[in-house]
Design a protein around this motif. Structure first.
Motif, PDB file in Angstrom:
ATOM      1  N   LYS A 141      -5.130   5.578   0.145  1.00 22.98           N
ATOM      2  CA  LYS A 141      -4.077   4.634  -0.223  1.00 22.98           C
ATOM      3  C   LYS A 141      -4.197   4.181  -1.673  1.00 22.98           C
ATOM      4  O   LYS A 141      -5.302   3.937  -2.166  1.00 22.98           O
ATOM      5  CB  LYS A 141      -4.158   3.373   0.656  1.00 22.98           C
ATOM      6  N   ASN A 142      -3.022   4.009  -2.304  1.00 31.19           N
ATOM      7  CA  ASN A 142      -2.935   3.256  -3.546  1.00 31.19           C
ATOM      8  C   ASN A 142      -2.708   1.800  -3.163  1.00 31.19           C
ATOM      9  O   ASN A 142      -2.012   1.514  -2.191  1.00 31.19           O
ATOM     10  CB  ASN A 142      -1.748   3.721  -4.390  1.00 31.19           C
ATOM     11  N   LEU A 143      -3.267   0.890  -3.923  1.00 29.77           N
ATOM     12  CA  LEU A 143      -3.072  -0.537  -3.679  1.00 29.77           C
ATOM     13  C   LEU A 143      -2.265  -1.135  -4.832  1.00 29.77           C
ATOM     14  O   LEU A 143      -2.608  -0.925  -5.999  1.00 29.77           O
ATOM     15  CB  LEU A 143      -4.429  -1.246  -3.571  1.00 29.77           C
TER      16      LEU A 143
ATOM     17  N   LEU B  65      -4.446  13.662 -10.002  1.00 29.28           N
ATOM     18  CA  LEU B  65      -3.427  12.601 -10.086  1.00 29.28           C
ATOM     19  C   LEU B  65      -2.590  12.540  -8.809  1.00 29.28           C
ATOM     20  O   LEU B  65      -1.381  12.279  -8.861  1.00 29.28           O
ATOM     21  CB  LEU B  65      -2.518  12.801 -11.313  1.00 29.28           C
ATOM     22  N   VAL B  66      -3.238  12.784  -7.676  1.00 32.28           N
ATOM     23  CA  VAL B  66      -2.505  12.878  -6.404  1.00 32.28           C
ATOM     24  C   VAL B  66      -1.876  11.526  -6.028  1.00 32.28           C
ATOM     25  O   VAL B  66      -0.713  11.445  -5.646  1.00 32.28           O
ATOM     26  CB  VAL B  66      -3.435  13.375  -5.271  1.00 32.28           C
ATOM     27  N   GLY B  67      -2.649  10.451  -6.166  1.00 29.25           N
ATOM     28  CA  GLY B  67      -2.142   9.131  -5.787  1.00 29.25           C
ATOM     29  C   GLY B  67      -1.018   8.658  -6.703  1.00 29.25           C
ATOM     30  O   GLY B  67       0.020   8.174  -6.228  1.00 29.25           O
TER      31      GLY B  67
ATOM     32  N   SER C 222      -5.701   5.920  -5.927  1.00 29.50           N
ATOM     33  CA  SER C 222      -6.709   6.838  -5.399  1.00 29.50           C
ATOM     34  C   SER C 222      -6.223   8.267  -5.682  1.00 29.50           C
ATOM     35  O   SER C 222      -5.135   8.460  -6.228  1.00 29.50           O
ATOM     36  CB  SER C 222      -6.894   6.593  -3.901  1.00 29.50           C
ATOM     37  N   GLY C 223      -7.073   9.242  -5.383  1.00 26.28           N
ATOM     38  CA  GLY C 223      -6.653  10.644  -5.536  1.00 26.28           C
ATOM     39  C   GLY C 223      -6.541  11.121  -6.975  1.00 26.28           C
ATOM     40  O   GLY C 223      -6.049  12.229  -7.215  1.00 26.28           O
TER      41      GLY C 223
ATOM     42  N   GLU D  74       0.848  -1.180   0.000  1.00 27.99           N
ATOM     43  CA  GLU D  74       0.000   0.000   0.000  1.00 27.99           C
ATOM     44  C   GLU D  74       0.884   1.231   0.000  1.00 27.99           C
ATOM     45  O   GLU D  74       1.955   1.232   0.598  1.00 27.99           O
ATOM     46  CB  GLU D  74      -0.896   0.010   1.246  1.00 27.99           C
ATOM     47  N   ASP D  75       0.442   2.233  -0.689  1.00 25.66           N
ATOM     48  CA  ASP D  75       1.168   3.496  -0.749  1.00 25.66           C
ATOM     49  C   ASP D  75       0.214   4.559  -0.207  1.00 25.66           C
ATOM     50  O   ASP D  75      -0.717   4.971  -0.894  1.00 25.66           O
ATOM     51  CB  ASP D  75       1.577   3.752  -2.204  1.00 25.66           C
ATOM     52  N   ALA D  76       0.458   4.946   1.040  1.00 27.36           N
ATOM     53  CA  ALA D  76      -0.464   5.865   1.722  1.00 27.36           C
ATOM     54  C   ALA D  76      -0.061   7.317   1.488  1.00 27.36           C
ATOM     55  O   ALA D  76       1.134   7.641   1.432  1.00 27.36           O
ATOM     56  CB  ALA D  76      -0.475   5.553   3.218  1.00 27.36           C
ATOM     57  N   PHE D  77      -1.058   8.166   1.367  1.00 30.74           N
ATOM     58  CA  PHE D  77      -0.820   9.603   1.223  1.00 30.74           C
ATOM     59  C   PHE D  77      -2.012  10.332   1.833  1.00 30.74           C
ATOM     60  O   PHE D  77      -3.007   9.695   2.202  1.00 30.74           O
ATOM     61  CB  PHE D  77      -0.642   9.981  -0.255  1.00 30.74           C
TER      62      PHE D  77
END
Ligand SMILES: [Zn+2]
Length: 391
Positions: free
Chosen positions: A92-94, A160-162, A154-155, A81-84
């Motif tokens: 999170k991006n998965l 294009l935040v994620g 996400s985002g 997971e890539d949290a922001f």
């Protein structure tokens, strides 16, 4: 996220089959995309409502995605997971990684965003989300030479935040390139509008931003178009990449391509982007094109994995060889007890690596990572299965 974009540069694709030839095994797997699964994925995605970045619905959709992958046989060790944060709210991006057999450190990324804005976003981007899930389900146990990352961003709708976060904190770290990415295939808004003749998909190449990666994108996009005509009933339309999650990758010099609907619904970012308004058959057909193309780019096994099962059924004998992938132990199991049998294990060059008799538990701890063929020889004949050793 394609709202209000200028859409001028379209041209009829030249057929560029080149060295790309039809592969039956790729077609068989593309045909494993089911309309029922696509419909279920789209409807479940719709059921979470507006999945605005950082909201509970957004998090619920993330949990839903994880459970989908678990149901396909992926495990938590395949997840990252890539949290922001956006506007003070976490999201999170998965990322799900499937390891390649020859180039484990080179990645083909297939991605799309799961956040929505204003409406349930069944086309933008439940469509891409549903297709990525089907691709991951079908290719779970298919060896690919390159690693594949299935990424749900996400985002996206906030700019294009994620994907920006992923590119600048995972793919690149502190300005240093970490991930060697062969290609980014982005799928965003391929739902179409019900009632339209949705027989064409737009394939998007990189025409701007950094110029050094444009030629590679053009080549890969031509290959994407060829795969589309080989593995789906769709025709192709060549256009340019803009305003979606491939752009942060583009800005770092990576090679990108994408799918986007050809006849626009113009329902994106509205309450009208619903299951009732999209064309699920179009999503199904884009799914076939995506599964065909992903196998091409990641260089999937061309062996028809259904064949050995059919041969076994013909002989009236059932042998299971598992697990696959395996680590230090492979088990051979006969449905009806067989006393006398031989096992030959070959590497992909054909060298005999192991030659055993009457052993149902095979110690594979001495094998290096890679693909091997396990041939079981009984008085009824031979059965061969490809097994991946991945420690
Ligand atoms: Zn979108």
């Amino acid at each position: 996220m394609k709202k209000a974009a200028v859409f001028l540069l379209t041209s009829i694709a030249l057929q560029n089959i080149g060295a790309q030839s039809f592969i039956q095994a790729y077609k068989n797997r593309a045909d494993m995309v089911t309309q029922a699964n696509i419909n279920t994925n789209l409807q479940e995605f719709a059921g979470f409502g507006i999945k605005k970045t950082g909201t509970t619905a957004n998090n619920n959709a993330l949990d839903w995605l994880k459970n989908k992958y678990l149901s396909y046989g992926y495990t938590a060790s395949d997840f990252s997971e890539d949290a922001f944060t956006y506007g003070g709210n976490p999201s999170k991006n998965l990322i799900i990684t499937k390891t390649g057999t020859l180039y484990p450190n080179q990645y083909v990324i297939i991605c799309g965003h799961y956040d929505t804005i204003v409406g349930p976003g069944v086309s933008d981007n439940g469509s891409g989300t549903s297709i990525i899930l089907e691709a991951a389900r079908i290719l779970k146990d298919i060896p690919t030479e390159y690693s594949i990352k299935f990424i749900h961003f996400s985002g996206e709708e906030q700019g294009l935040v994620g994907s920006n976060h992923y590119v600048n904190n995972v793919a690149y770290q502190g300005g240093t390139k970490v991930l060697d990415i062969k290609l980014v295939l982005n799928i965003d808004q391929v739902g179409g509008l019900i009632g339209n003749n949705n027989n064409t998909i737009t394939c998007e190449r990189d025409t701007g931003g950094m110029s050094s990666n444009n030629a590679a994108s053009n080549t890969m996009t031509q290959e994407l178009m060829t795969c589309t005509t080989l593995y789906s009933p769709l025709q192709t339309n060549l256009s340019y990449a803009y305003s979606s999650d491939y752009m942060p990758f583009e800005a770092k010099g990576y090679t990108i391509t994408g799918f986007y609907e050809t006849i626009l619904s113009n329902n994106e970012h509205t309450v009208s982007d619903t299951y009732a308004n999209i064309d699920p058959v179009y999503v199904f057909n884009v799914g076939k094109a995506a599964v065909g193309a992903l196998q091409h780019f990641a260089v999937a096994s061309t062996t028809n994995n259904l064949l050995s099962t059919n041969e076994l059924q013909k002989s009236g004998e059932t042998i299971s060889i598992y697990p696959n992938p395996a680590k230090d132990l492979v088990t051979v199991e006969f449905q009806q007890k067989v006393k006398q049998f031989k096992i030959e294990v070959n590497d992909m060059a054909g060298n005999i690596i192991l030659n055993l008799e009457n052993q149902e538990k095979i110690n594979t701890s001495g094998l290096k990572n890679g693909i091997y063929t396990f041939t079981i020889k009984t008085d009824k004949g031979n059965t061969t299965k490809k097994i991946i050793i991945n420690k």
